[in-house]
Design an enzyme around this catalytic site. Structure first.
Site, PDB file in Angstrom:
ATOM      1  CB  CYS A   1       6.548  -3.619 -13.259  1.00 44.42           C
ATOM      2  SG  CYS A   1       7.126  -2.427 -14.475  1.00 44.42           S
TER       3      CYS A   1
ATOM      4  CG  HIS B   1      11.127  -5.649 -15.975  1.00 41.99           C
ATOM      5  ND1 HIS B   1      10.098  -6.370 -15.422  1.00 41.99           N
ATOM      6  CD2 HIS B   1      10.953  -4.360 -15.525  1.00 41.99           C
ATOM      7  CE1 HIS B   1       9.340  -5.585 -14.691  1.00 41.99           C
ATOM      8  NE2 HIS B   1       9.839  -4.363 -14.740  1.00 41.99           N
TER       9      HIS B   1
ATOM     10  CG  HIS C   1      10.616  -5.061  -8.971  1.00 38.86           C
ATOM     11  ND1 HIS C   1       9.635  -5.579  -9.775  1.00 38.86           N
ATOM     12  CD2 HIS C   1      10.906  -3.820  -9.462  1.00 38.86           C
ATOM     13  CE1 HIS C   1       9.332  -4.693 -10.716  1.00 38.86           C
ATOM     14  NE2 HIS C   1      10.085  -3.617 -10.551  1.00 38.86           N
TER      15      HIS C   1
END
Length: 801
Positions: free
Chosen positions: A206, A382, A341
């Protein structure tokens, strides 16, 4: 040693010491040089295709989530709402992109065969990279070998899995590897656009695209490249990964990340592609690039020995934020906003907020206003490997507009009770805010933390104010547009014309400069001139409505100098007045004819000079076209030059327009970009029966082609080659035989298959030199025919005996 000598020695030592300290500061500044963001391109869920779309979405309400598209049957098949079912996914909603099967393969020189195998991540990276460059005013001329580095974050390549597990392996060809391999996500961009800088694909899960940003920053600061493209891509095709994430309960059942809230129950997945273009700030200012924001600092680290491989580490997050601040030369209290995040997990959110508070919130003793937090994951999902670049582009837009969009709505409920919000100078806005007061600088951070423990944080600053230029003098401008085909050129003209119509003198000069020097010339072309934006827009509209055709290859140009040469000197003086960049520091001792030739060379023209007694001063000629450059009326010269350049551009000349730039004109970053065609290239997930190999050669009907004496006939061989190449390229239309093999999407793999087909059909060995793939198809087929006929001749003679 007497006092005088001692004093002299000390002074020399002090001078040397100051010089060394200055050099050390210079080297230190080089390693931390600020970098300008000069262009952006993106595709995000909800039909977001431009930075302007993205900002409108961020300032609006709602999310961009949707149910699994019908063309993802594998994802739909594994869905089961019950979360405890093994081998199943309990998620049916995510942030999906629109129409990922569509691609403009011809624009990028990709055959239909290769396009079908090409991962849509690579396709959209090509398109968004091109758009970022156009917005930056960087013309990607393939032959120029621009020093551009390409750094792409990518963690999965699931599209190619559609061909796995099939009993029939004939569809597995070299494109299976090049179409999906991570390294090709970056390498293909450099190959297609002709870049010579580093090309790296990065997989740290990620945090991939934010780690790619750090590598790009290092490369720019070390001067390994002049420009850098940084991007990330993520798409959801594999049911296996979706099932795996559900089995670990990492995903929210409703598919939405509920970052910072009490309802946080996992993250929601999303698709997206984003690319930004960067360069050193001082060079961007010197080149007149559109500066959208400034990257001040970036850092990367790893969790190390944490409580679990996939468990976030608060200490590591604090360290990476502190390292980024140090790289940026910024104080903690100067950071007004952080794009967190923020995956929306019960474990991850409190750890991240604690790290932010310790470094930027309560840990910043001089903080005067609360630190504002947000995460776009609540709106688009995401994006995993592309999440960092999605956050970066959001941050850039916020810095440009000086506003912070709402991170949550009232309907999202209370904040996470595991976080002591009342003891932290941190807020999560539920409405749009002005930028926090209390600092002379507008600074913000963005975080990305990888599942495998690799963390990244970057610090950006609002762009410096553009230099104030003297009011632009009205002058006639040359407007050029080009495209791969006539339809795209008409679309582009219709989108540019309204912008021209509304432009004043200063913006007209900037638009003209951007379109001339900041866009790569393509085969179909338009060129018009106008003294005002309205005049240029009207001329462009008329030109786009006329029949359009592709320019020929660059014409051979002649500069004819006649008996009226005395008119050249005043013509040059007029050109210097109107186009000062065209005649910089001209050597006045050089004759007027030599100076005129130098001007043409600066524009990319290498003209053959002819001298005769014709009653002209100077004129350009190519083919049957004759266009004067200088007459007895020197005031006509700028218009004559622009008219000649317009005609040459449309005829296919490779011109360089940088020196036509008006004084103070800068590149504009928000002009319409190329309108890519939307053609469908797609591998279906469902296995389909494949015809047997037996009889395929006979079905083509060419293996036994020959004349009455057994010799192959050239026209039948030509038909065979055309049919075979069309099949290999999987082209739906007849091939344009005036185009080269490469221009039609051919490559070394297709060339070898064509060679093999000819050898099998005619029983000859075809040498590689017979495949001159830069020739037009007619010439290529003729050359192959010559080799085949020559190779068959001895065998046919033996048969005759």
């Amino acid at each position: 040693m007497n006092a005088e000598n001692l004093r002299s020695l000390v002074e020399k030592q002090l001078t040397q010491s100051r010089r060394l300290k200055a050099r050390l500061r210079e080297l230190e500044n080089e390693t931390r040089a600020p970098l300008a963001v000069i262009g952006m391109g993106l595709r995000l869920p909800g039909g977001i295709a431009t930075p302007e779309d993205y900002w409108r979405f961020l300032c609006g309400e709602g999310d961009a989530l949707s149910e699994v598209p019908e063309d993802r049957p594998g994802l739909r098949a594994v869905y089961d709402a019950r979360p405890d079912r093994p081998g199943r996914s309990y998620v049916k909603r995510a942030g999906f992109l629109d129409d990922v099967a569509a691609f403009d393969a011809k624009f990028f020189g990709v055959s239909q065969r290769e396009a079908e195998a090409l991962d849509p991540q690579q396709r959209l990276l090509l398109e968004t990279a091109w758009e970022a460059l156009e917005r930056a005013g960087i013309a990607a001329r393939r032959g120029d070998r621009l020093p551009v580095g390409v750094f792409v974050g990518v963690m999965a390549s699931e599209y190619g899995e559609r061909r796995l597990g099939r009993a029939d392996k004939r569809d597995v060809d070299p494109y299976f590897g090049t179409g999906g391999g991570h390294c090709f996500a970056a390498g293909r961009i450099s190959y297609v656009m002709g870049f010579c800088g580093p090309a790296l694909a990065v997989d740290t899960a990620c945090s991939s695209s934010l780690v790619a940003l750090q590598l790009a920053a290092q490369s720019l600061r070390r001067r390994e490249c002049r420009y850098a493209l940084v991007g990330g891509a993520n798409m959801l095709f594999s049911p296996d990964l979706m099932v795996s994430l559900c089995q670990s309960r990492a995903l929210a059942p409703d598919g939405r990340s509920k970052t910072f809230t009490a309802a946080a129950d996992g993250y929601g997945r999303g698709e997206g592609v984003g690319v930004i273009a960067l360069m050193r700030l001082d060079e961007a200012e010197r080149e007149g690039r559109p500066i959208l924001a400034v990257l001040r600092g970036v850092a990367v680290n790893h969790d190390g020995a944490s409580s679990g491989l996939t468990v976030p580490s608060g200490p590591a997050q604090r360290e990476v934020i502190a390292a980024a601040l140090a790289d940026a030369g910024a104080r903690a209290e100067e950071i007004g906003y952080v794009e967190a995040h923020g995956t929306g997990t019960a474990l991850g959110d409190p750890i991240e907020i604690g790290a932010l508070d310790a470094t930027l919130g309560g840990g910043a003793a001089e903080r005067r206003a609360p630190l504002v937090l947000g995460s776009v994951k609540t709106r688009i999902g995401h994006l995993e490997a592309a999440s960092g670049i999605a956050g970066v582009i959001k941050l850039i837009l916020m810095l440009r507009h000086g506003e912070i969009p709402a991170a949550l709505s009232e309907a999202d409920g209370p904040l996470n009770p595991m976080v002591p919000w009342d003891r932290m100078p941190i807020v999560v806005p539920r409405e749009t805010l002005a930028w926090p007061p209390g600092s002379a600088r507008r600074l913000a951070g963005v975080s990305a933390f990888g599942l495998s423990g690799t963390n990244a944080h970057a610090v950006f600053e609002a762009a410096p104010a553009a230099p104030t230029a003297a009011p632009a003098k009205a002058r006639r401008e040359l407007i050029v547009l080009s495209a791969r085909d006539a339809a795209a050129l008409q679309i582009l003209a219709r989108s540019v014309a309204p912008r021209l119509a509304a432009a004043g003198a200063e913006e007209l000069a900037a638009i003209a400069h951007t379109l001339r020097a900041g866009r790569a010339p393509l085969p179909y072309r338009l060129a018009v001139t106008g003294a005002t934006g309205a005049e240029a827009a009207a001329a462009l509209t008329r030109a786009a409505e006329a029949p359009l055709s592709a320019g020929a290859s660059a014409p051979s140009v002649r500069l004819r100098l006649g008996s009226a040469g005395a008119a050249i000197e005043p013509a040059l003086l007029e050109l210097a007045r109107v186009f000062p960049s065209l005649t910089p520091d001209e050597d006045a001792s050089a004759g007027p004819e030599l100076r005129l030739d130098r001007i043409l060379r600066r524009l990319g023209l290498r003209a053959k000079i002819l001298r005769d007694a014709e009653p002209v001063a100077a004129q350009l000629e190519w083919g049957h076209v004759h266009m004067p450059l200088a007459t007895r009326d020197a005031g006509e010269t700028p218009q004559l030059l622009l008219d000649a350049l317009a005609a040459l551009f449309v005829a296919g000349a490779d011109l360089r327009f940088d020196t036509l730039c008006a004084p103070g004109a800068r590149f504009i970053g928000d002009l319409p970009t190329y309108p890519f065609r939307r053609e469908r290239f797609w591998i279906e997930e469902i296995d389909e029966p494949t015809p047997s190999l037996q009889g395929e050669a006979a079905a083509l009907g060419f293996a036994d082609i020959g004349g009455e004496d057994g010799a192959p006939l050239r026209d039948e061989l030509d038909i065979f080659l055309a049919a075979e190449l069309k099949e290999l390229l999987r082209a739906e239309e007849e091939l344009d035989r005036s185009q080269s093999f490469f221009a039609l999407g051919g490559d070394s793999f297709i060339a070898m298959l064509l060679k093999k087909s000819v050898e099998q059909a005619y029983g000859v060995d075809l040498p590689l030199e017979a495949l001159a793939t830069d020739l037009p198809l007619d010439s290529l087929f003729a050359q192959i025919g010559d080799h085949v006929l020559a190779a068959r001749a001895p065998a046919d003679e033996e048969l005759a005996l």
